[in-house]
Motif scaffolding. Structure first.
Motif, PDB file in Angstrom:
ATOM      1  N   ASN A 357       1.794  -3.121   4.403  1.00 42.13           N
ATOM      2  CA  ASN A 357       1.780  -4.553   4.609  1.00 42.13           C
ATOM      3  C   ASN A 357       0.468  -5.006   5.240  1.00 42.13           C
ATOM      4  OD1 ASN A 357       2.822  -7.149   4.562  1.00 42.13           O
ATOM      5  ND2 ASN A 357       3.779  -6.977   6.575  1.00 42.13           N
ATOM      6  N   GLY A 358      -0.281  -5.868   4.534  1.00 39.37           N
ATOM      7  CA  GLY A 358      -1.543  -6.390   5.026  1.00 39.37           C
ATOM      8  C   GLY A 358      -2.775  -5.667   4.530  1.00 39.37           C
ATOM      9  N   CYS A 359      -2.614  -4.605   3.763  1.00 43.11           N
ATOM     10  CA  CYS A 359      -3.778  -3.850   3.296  1.00 43.11           C
ATOM     11  C   CYS A 359      -4.525  -4.624   2.203  1.00 43.11           C
ATOM     12  CB  CYS A 359      -3.383  -2.461   2.809  1.00 43.11           C
ATOM     13  SG  CYS A 359      -2.508  -2.464   1.243  1.00 43.11           S
ATOM     14  N   LYS A 360      -5.815  -4.367   2.114  1.00 42.48           N
ATOM     15  CA  LYS A 360      -6.667  -5.001   1.110  1.00 42.48           C
ATOM     16  C   LYS A 360      -6.397  -4.345  -0.239  1.00 42.48           C
ATOM     17  CE  LYS A 360     -10.136  -8.002   0.621  1.00 42.48           C
ATOM     18  NZ  LYS A 360     -10.056  -9.411   1.062  1.00 42.48           N
ATOM     19  N   VAL A 361      -6.300  -5.156  -1.293  1.00 46.72           N
ATOM     20  CA  VAL A 361      -6.001  -4.610  -2.602  1.00 46.72           C
ATOM     21  C   VAL A 361      -7.009  -5.122  -3.623  1.00 46.72           C
ATOM     22  CG1 VAL A 361      -3.536  -4.344  -2.152  1.00 46.72           C
ATOM     23  CG2 VAL A 361      -4.381  -6.479  -3.112  1.00 46.72           C
ATOM     24  N   ASN A 362      -7.205  -4.322  -4.627  1.00 49.85           N
ATOM     25  CA  ASN A 362      -8.031  -4.690  -5.778  1.00 49.85           C
ATOM     26  C   ASN A 362      -7.090  -4.812  -6.960  1.00 49.85           C
ATOM     27  OD1 ASN A 362     -10.034  -5.150  -7.629  1.00 49.85           O
ATOM     28  ND2 ASN A 362     -10.602  -2.991  -7.798  1.00 49.85           N
ATOM     29  N   GLU A 363      -6.837  -5.998  -7.431  1.00 52.83           N
ATOM     30  CA  GLU A 363      -5.782  -6.289  -8.385  1.00 52.83           C
ATOM     31  C   GLU A 363      -6.264  -6.081  -9.819  1.00 52.83           C
ATOM     32  OE1 GLU A 363      -2.838 -10.050  -9.524  1.00 52.83           O
ATOM     33  OE2 GLU A 363      -4.453 -10.270  -8.019  1.00 52.83           O
ATOM     34  N   SER A 364      -5.417  -5.390 -10.549  1.00 53.42           N
ATOM     35  CA  SER A 364      -5.655  -5.247 -11.992  1.00 53.42           C
ATOM     36  C   SER A 364      -4.350  -5.552 -12.702  1.00 53.42           C
ATOM     37  CB  SER A 364      -6.129  -3.829 -12.329  1.00 53.42           C
ATOM     38  OG  SER A 364      -5.155  -2.879 -11.997  1.00 53.42           O
TER      39      SER A 364
END
Length: 365
Positions: A357-364
């Motif tokens: 919860n709250g982690c940075k993500v790179n969306e694909s």
């Protein structure tokens, strides 16, 4: 001189403190630079307005029998165990029958005695008929001997029926399979005492299964016999078809739920066993208070913690946020979301790394 020392010490202290702050600042910057970005695959929830009624129940055998005996006696031999396949007429259990065999011997003796008495009585009747024709015996005497013969014949018939009763009891000591199937449970062992009505074995017909589900009264009017439905067994991850074969006309003794039986067609996958839980999608218009589209997500996207269930959604600043949701019916590998997730919110399907919860993500997508 003392003033000069104090100034030197102060300058040295400021230098040390400044160095510490500089080190902390650079450490924080490094941590920010090193913040892990998790690559995730996202998707929108599936929305569907297609009609249908989802019901749940269990797989049952098309024919089931709990085998027992009608007499009391010790179990002398148990020929089968759970899991054995049997054919119709195969011997399953024998009960001790020494006392019944003795009763049959008595019945045989009574029959032999009655037959001898009937033979003598028949000759007496014939003799008195001749005497009556010769006017050597009265009609009353002939009538008496005829009635006596009928009484003796009745005793013979009684002895024969007594033997039939003994034979019926003797048949109960040899319990055979009423149909071909599989023994699913053994309730007693050799040496145990069997009582009338006491279960000994459970037998289910092999390869013939049906699904029994419960449907609420709000949906029962939209179900038709003969309709083709889709069945999903979650434990096996398989979906197959079936046909509604029976609809219960009353829910008086089932808490307002109507029983619906579904015959499973020939395309039944392997591994199906009686007692497995099944979800069924029945075609037809579902009676609901609103006509909003139903939202569903794959079960693989769910996150469970204790009694809560949720999914990770992606925020506007590209961070993963754990969203708790309320689930509805499950059908196959998807589950209905009743609340907590909007149709236009992207959720995480798969994460290539540790997601929290709250982690940075790179969306694909």
């Amino acid at each position: 001189m003392k003033s000069i020392r104090y100034i030197s010490v102060s300058i040295l202290s400021l230098a040390i403190v400044g160095g510490i702050f500089q080190a902390c600042s650079s450490s924080e910057n490094e941590n920010k630079k090193k913040e892990e970005v998790v690559s995730v695959e996202t998707a929108l929830p599936s929305s569907s307005n297609e009609s249908g009624i989802v019901a749940s129940g269990q797989i049952e055998s098309g024919q089931t029998a709990v085998i027992s005996t009608r007499i009391m006696g010790g179990i002398s031999r148990m020929y089968v165990k759970a899991g054995d396949r049997v054919v119709k007429g195969q011997l399953l259990v024998t009960i001790s029958n020494a006392d019944i065999l003795a009763q049959r011997a008595q019945a045989d003796a009574a029959i032999a005695e009655a037959k001898a008495a009937v033979a003598v009585s028949s000759k007496d009747v014939e003799r008195f008929k001749q005497l009556y024709q010769q006017q050597s015996a009265s009609a009353k005497e002939l009538e008496n001997i005829t009635l006596q013969h009928q009484s003796i014949s009745s005793k013979l018939e009684s002895a024969i029926q007594m033997k039939n009763q003994v034979n019926a009891q003797l048949a109960y000591t040899r319990i055979t399979a009423p149909f071909s199937g599989v023994i699913t449970k053994k309730f007693a062992d050799e040496g145990s005492m069997a009582n009338p009505g006491m279960p000994l074995l459970a037998l289910e017909q092999a390869g013939n299964f049906q699904a029994v589900v419960s449907v609420p009264e709000s949906d029962i009017a939209n179900i038709r016999q003969g309709a083709v439905v889709n069945l999903t067994v979650k434990s096996l991850g398989v979906t197959f078809s079936g046909t509604i074969s029976e609809i219960s006309p009353s829910s008086q003794f089932s808490g307002g739920q109507y029983g619906v039986k579904i015959a499973i067609t020939d395309n039944m996958p392997s591994g199906i066993k009686a007692g497995m839980y099944v979800n069924v999608l029945i075609p037809g218009e579902r009676v609901t208070q609103d006509k909003a589209a139903r939202v569903s997500v794959p079960t693989t996207a769910l996150v469970t913690k204790e009694q809560l269930t949720g999914v990770y959604v992606v925020s506007s600043d590209k961070r993963a946020l754990l969203r708790w949701i309320r689930l509805g019916k499950q059908m196959g590998d998807r589950v209905e979301v009743l609340s907590g997730l909007a149709p236009d919110e992207r959720f995480v399907l798969n994460a290539h790394g540790r997601i929290y919860n709250g982690c940075k993500v790179n969306e694909s997508k």
